[in-house]
Enzyme design. Structure first.
Site, PDB file in Angstrom:
ATOM      1  N   ASN A   1      16.661  24.960  43.110  1.00 16.48           N
ATOM      2  CA  ASN A   1      17.441  25.300  44.304  1.00 16.48           C
ATOM      3  C   ASN A   1      18.177  24.082  44.850  1.00 16.48           C
ATOM      4  O   ASN A   1      19.355  24.143  45.210  1.00 16.48           O
ATOM      5  CB  ASN A   1      16.536  25.864  45.403  1.00 16.48           C
ATOM      6  CG  ASN A   1      15.998  27.251  45.090  1.00 16.48           C
ATOM      7  OD1 ASN A   1      16.444  27.906  44.146  1.00 16.48           O
ATOM      8  ND2 ASN A   1      15.044  27.700  45.876  1.00 16.48           N
TER       9      ASN A   1
ATOM     10  N   ASP B   1      15.951  24.031  51.165  1.00 14.08           N
ATOM     11  CA  ASP B   1      16.541  23.514  49.925  1.00 14.08           C
ATOM     12  C   ASP B   1      18.021  23.195  50.120  1.00 14.08           C
ATOM     13  O   ASP B   1      18.519  22.188  49.594  1.00 14.08           O
ATOM     14  CB  ASP B   1      16.349  24.525  48.795  1.00 14.08           C
ATOM     15  CG  ASP B   1      14.880  24.732  48.460  1.00 14.08           C
ATOM     16  OD1 ASP B   1      14.102  23.773  48.603  1.00 14.08           O
ATOM     17  OD2 ASP B   1      14.502  25.848  48.060  1.00 14.08           O
TER      18      ASP B   1
END
Length: 305
Positions: free
Chosen positions: A46, A250
């Site tokens: 991610n 993320d």
């Protein structure tokens, strides 16, 4: 022409299998779900995609299984312009997967089978030396073996890389580890668990005493707290209407690495990262909803930080 500065991301790569349903099943019960999605995930992947979508050269260092899912995960990274030279296939081991059930209230249950993520070892960091040589930043998380985390940050320092550590999901590392960390990005709970403190400022100051150069504690809708040797400051959150908060952390970490690579000072870097996280939560999907550079630039132009 000068080669582009790059980011090396060491971390997890897995596939999320998500079923949406009215309610969770009771033990032993079978119920019918409403919708199914298969989405690439893993904090490492991610964050690599987050940084690549913001226009940087990104090297992913991780492991997948020698299976159909592993092939899909590598293909997804490549489609997002992430370099997969050092994404290694693991014989006779399945790719990391997460089985996620989401009920009508948005609550979820998650079971993770790390598979190949648990086979990312220090020898793989040595094999990825070429990536480190081309990078200026190492971005790493805690979804891989502890010995690999420790080895990677030490190796990064041998190549004079700036080390950004996202301690999620929080695990116990030796206190001496933190002297290798330039920027640590825990959330509130992670900061408390690492330090044993119950006050956010005290937790940040203790992390500095442990050797971290700069601490950025993410506080969700409350923004972020930055602490370093000169003091601390609060960066307010950008108010948006959330659609899906999955992957916001993320988005933040990938964007922070990009901003530091662009030599923004820490305050500007955190504002940039906060904007990326805010934009992410307005869209569904942990990875699917990560913003592209043009989107983020337009978003920044239309808000007052």
């Amino acid at each position: 022409m000068m080669p582009q500065k790059a980011i090396s991301v060491v971390g997890s790569i897995h596939m999320d299998f998500i079923i949406f349903t009215e309610r969770f099943p009771k033990p032993g019960e079978t119920i019918t779900g409403k919708q199914f999605e298969m989405q690439p995930g893993g904090k490492g992947a991610n964050q690599a995609v987050a940084a690549a979508r913001l226009g940087k050269e990104v090297y992913m260092i991780g492991r997948v299984g020698d299976d159909y899912i592993g092939n899909l995960l590598i293909k997804n990274l490549e489609e997002n312009k992430v370099n997969t030279l050092h994404v290694f296939e693991t014989p006779q081991v399945h790719s990391g997967v997460a089985l996620i059930t989401v009920d009508s209230e948005g609550e979820n249950t998650i079971v993770v089978a790390p598979g190949a993520d648990n086979h990312l070892l220090p020898k793989d960091i040595d094999r990825a030396e070429k990536s480190f040589k081309k990078s200026e930043i190492l971005l790493i998380q805690y979804e891989i073996p502890i010995e690999t985390i420790q080895y990677a940050v030490k190796k990064a320092k041998e190549y004079s890389l700036k080390v950004i550590v996202n301690p999620a999901f929080v695990r116990k590392l030796p206190e001496g580890f933190y002297k290798y960390v330039d920027i640590l990005t825990p959330n509130r709970i992670e900061a408390f668990e690492i330090t044993g403190e119950k006050n956010i400022i005290d937790a940040g100051r203790k992390l500095l005493k442990m050797g971290v150069k700069t601490v950025v504690i993410t506080l969700g809708a409350e923004g972020a707290l930055v602490l370093h040797e000169k003091g601390h400051l609060k960066i307010p959150a950008i108010k948006v209407k959330p659609v899906d908060t999955t992957g916001a952390g993320d988005a933040f970490n990938g964007a922070l690495a990009v901003a530091i690579l662009e030599e923004k000072d820490i305050e500007e870097a955190v504002k940039f990262a906060s904007a990326a996280a805010a934009l992410k939560v307005t869209k569904p999907g942990a990875q699917k909803g990560l913003p592209y550079r043009e989107e983020l630039e337009n978003f920044l132009e239309n808000i007052k930080l």
